[in-house]
Design a protein around this motif. Structure first.
Motif, PDB file in Angstrom:
ATOM      1  N   ASP A   1       0.747  -1.263   0.209  1.00 44.90           N
ATOM      2  CA  ASP A   1      -0.020   0.073  -0.264  1.00 44.90           C
ATOM      3  C   ASP A   1       0.761   1.433   0.052  1.00 44.90           C
ATOM      4  O   ASP A   1       0.499   2.346  -0.408  1.00 44.90           O
TER       5      ASP A   1
ATOM      6  N   ALA B   1       3.068   2.525  -1.768  1.00 43.47           N
ATOM      7  CA  ALA B   1       3.033   3.137  -3.041  1.00 43.47           C
ATOM      8  C   ALA B   1       1.991   4.118  -3.132  1.00 43.47           C
ATOM      9  O   ALA B   1       1.901   4.919  -4.312  1.00 43.47           O
ATOM     10  N   TYR B   2       0.873   3.857  -2.776  1.00 46.24           N
ATOM     11  CA  TYR B   2      -0.418   4.514  -2.771  1.00 46.24           C
ATOM     12  C   TYR B   2      -0.677   5.608  -1.580  1.00 46.24           C
ATOM     13  O   TYR B   2      -1.682   6.252  -1.534  1.00 46.24           O
TER      14      TYR B   2
ATOM     15  N   PRO C   1       3.714   8.926  -2.323  1.00 47.21           N
ATOM     16  CA  PRO C   1       4.057   7.775  -2.317  1.00 47.21           C
ATOM     17  C   PRO C   1       5.343   7.631  -1.283  1.00 47.21           C
ATOM     18  O   PRO C   1       6.310   8.415  -1.504  1.00 47.21           O
TER      19      PRO C   1
ATOM     20  N   LEU D   1      -7.857   3.445  -1.122  1.00 45.63           N
ATOM     21  CA  LEU D   1      -6.694   4.138  -1.044  1.00 45.63           C
ATOM     22  C   LEU D   1      -6.186   4.317  -2.378  1.00 45.63           C
ATOM     23  O   LEU D   1      -5.847   5.351  -2.703  1.00 45.63           O
TER      24      LEU D   1
ATOM     25  N   PHE E   1      -5.765   8.163  -4.076  1.00 43.61           N
ATOM     26  CA  PHE E   1      -4.364   8.396  -4.753  1.00 43.61           C
ATOM     27  C   PHE E   1      -4.678   9.111  -6.232  1.00 43.61           C
ATOM     28  O   PHE E   1      -4.145  10.362  -6.240  1.00 43.61           O
TER      29      PHE E   1
END
Lengths: 345, 345
Positions: free
Chosen positions: A285, A287-288, A292, B258, B262
DNA sequence: GGTACCGGTGTTACCGCTAACGTATGCGGG
DNA sequence: CCCGCATACGTTAGCGGTAACACCGGTACC
């Protein structure tokens, strides 16, 4: 009425035993047992046994074997914080390695805050015959509570080497990568949001942090300690005086970093423009998250595998071959060149 | 040299058996066995047996019992996506329920993408005598791969009732709560970012979504399908034409949400000012997403409990009593009154 | 008062496997 | 040719429980 094939007969009525196999192969049951143990047989007999086994669809009865040998093919696993990401992965790796070796992992979840339950768990392990036990992601406190010497079976504890301040190996720790990464970007004032000091893993990450700081002549504006989760990260930010305006916040876990990011967002502090933030663990997660999250991906599953393997090795079963888990730096947008830093808020 | 107490003696040398207990109590081993089975004994004997057991620290040998009865007190659990949050909780609940009923859960982690490992797992299950098996959080695909009919033991699959469009029960589904919540806030144009259609759970959430939409005369601007993770949420947003300007995005999982958040952040769309976003599952981190995510906390552990129970019931063991898992709406800042919605980006 | 019955108990056999020991066979050496 | 020895195999006895049956004393019944 067509006669059932021999396979089906044996299969459904009662599963084949070494006796039925022996009878069909024209040998004694002991010869079959020897075949199972991999002892040498006369080629002709070996072949006959193999054929009989296949024809009868023979499976060894694990209980009978366990009863006779007083050994089982089950490994007990003490697990504590099943909610956190890392222990989960470790567990997954352990379970997989166990299965590959033909063992089943009996997971025994223990609440470390509940002392009697810890004792129960140990005695439960002793009660059922197990090949061994592994301890997954323990904190020092639970390790002390467990008093593993009580265990009557071989056991292995998942643990990294203990790093102390000034230990050269601390620079090899994957956590050092992310600190160095920030130093390379030009940061000089750091803040460490750490995990619980009762965990060796947290202490090692701290040691690695300190080591990089010391070796590269950087400054640490503070070190906090808390749980692993997002709440702890948020907590750390809101309670710690940040009067030295750190430009880089290195946290001990990704989830913790999430809490930090939240707090910064809440206070209108921009990431990475004002301050850089890094995590650790490499959860997907991350990365989001916004932004990031820069992190270090650690192969926790491998650590679980290694623990199981080392247990099997120490028990004389299974072959060695322990690969060292390495961390892989994943640089993302949450880290950049130093900004103004955080001062009073 | 102080003589060891009787307890330690029996404990260390070899654990007490019903024979040693019987000898100490002055009865036959069968009387002890009857005590274990809960049959009636003469009070005097009962007392003696109890005392002897305590003194010798007697524990039944599960293997021996299993061998004699051809039944074990172990339940095998097929587990696949141990990485995701929900299955993890389901598993924890299952393990707990099993323990309460006097069973232990043997966890068998299987990689669904690795066909031979699936077969291995099934045959491993068949090899050891188990009371039954449960399948935790399966997708239809793995269910097909497993070919459970191969199992020679009773099994239960964790599953909710199948909801189809127009099914009244769909309104009872916890997922309906979050859709209703948004409708109550005044939203009329919805977008559903769904989970994999190969999962019953994803299909049911979709059914609940559709049902609320239909009953309350709302409009669905689209339905996507993807994996459960954040990547899938991001993917869904970037690939789907949002020409109907939905004001509410209801996702099938928190992690998925999520990814959606994003994407929105990336495109400068404000939440909840422009568009509201909701998740599902109730993972802890969701409180620290930005903005904090409205979600439905689901008692996944209870679902695990139910699965184990239904296995025991179907095997004639254990009593019924299946509580329906309820969801609890947690309204946070990611949902609000309808904004302008998303149009072309 | 004999008989049927019944709960509580002991005896024996068995679950499927391994351990330990005994026996037949083959081979080399004196 | 006999001995020693190793190898392959069979026989017997357990591992720690349960199942099935025999047995025994006491009560209820006719």
């Amino acid at each position: 009425m067509t006669p059932a094939t021999q396979v089906d007969q044996a299969d459904w009525d009662h599963p084949a035993t070494i006796y039925t196999v022996a009878e069909r192969a024209g040998v004694s049951h002991q010869t079959v047992s020897r075949y199972l143990k991999g002892e040498s047989l006369r080629p002709r007999n070996r072949e006959r046994v193999e054929q009989a086994m296949k024809a009868l669809n023979y499976r060894v009865n694990a209980e009978a074997r366990a009863l006779a040998t007083k050994k089982s093919h089950r490994i007990g696993a003490f697990v504590f914080d099943i909610d956190d990401w890392a222990p989960q992965r470790v567990l997954a790796g352990a379970a997989e390695a166990a299965r590959e070796a033909g063992y089943i992992l009996d997971i025994l979840r223990v609440d470390p805050t509940d002392a009697p339950s810890v004792d129960d768990a140990v005695s439960l392990m002793n009660r059922t015959t197990l090949a061994g036990a592994v301890v997954i992601s323990p904190s020092d406190t639970v390790l002390k509570q467990l008093r593993l010497e009580r265990l009557k079976v071989p056991y292995a504890v998942e643990a990294e080497p203990v790093l102390t301040d000034g230990d050269d190996r601390a620079l090899q720790h994957p956590f050092a990568q992310v600190v160095s990464h920030l130093a390379d970007l030009g940061h000089e004032r750091f803040f460490h949001v750490g995990g619980p000091r009762t965990w060796l893993t947290a202490r090692n990450r701290l040691a690695a942090y300190r080591e990089v700081i010391a070796r590269r002549g950087l400054r640490s504006c503070g070190e906090t300690a808390g749980e692993w989760g997002a709440a702890a990260g948020y907590e750390a930010m809101s309670s710690y005086p940040l009067d030295q305006a750190p430009t880089a916040i290195v946290t001990a876990s990704d989830q913790c970093a999430l809490g930090v990011l939240f707090w910064l967002q809440e206070h209108g502090i921009r990431v990475p423009d004002d301050v850089s933030v890094s995590g650790y663990d490499g959860i997907v997660d991350a990365a989001y998250y916004w932004p990031p999250l820069t992190t270090v991906a650690v192969d926790f599953a491998l650590m679980g595998r290694n623990t199981v393997r080392s247990l099997l090795v120490s028990s004389g079963l299974g072959e060695a071959g322990r690969e060292m888990p390495l961390g892989r730096l994943i640089a993302r947008a949450s880290t950049g060149r130093p900004g103004s830093g955080i001062s009073e808020v």
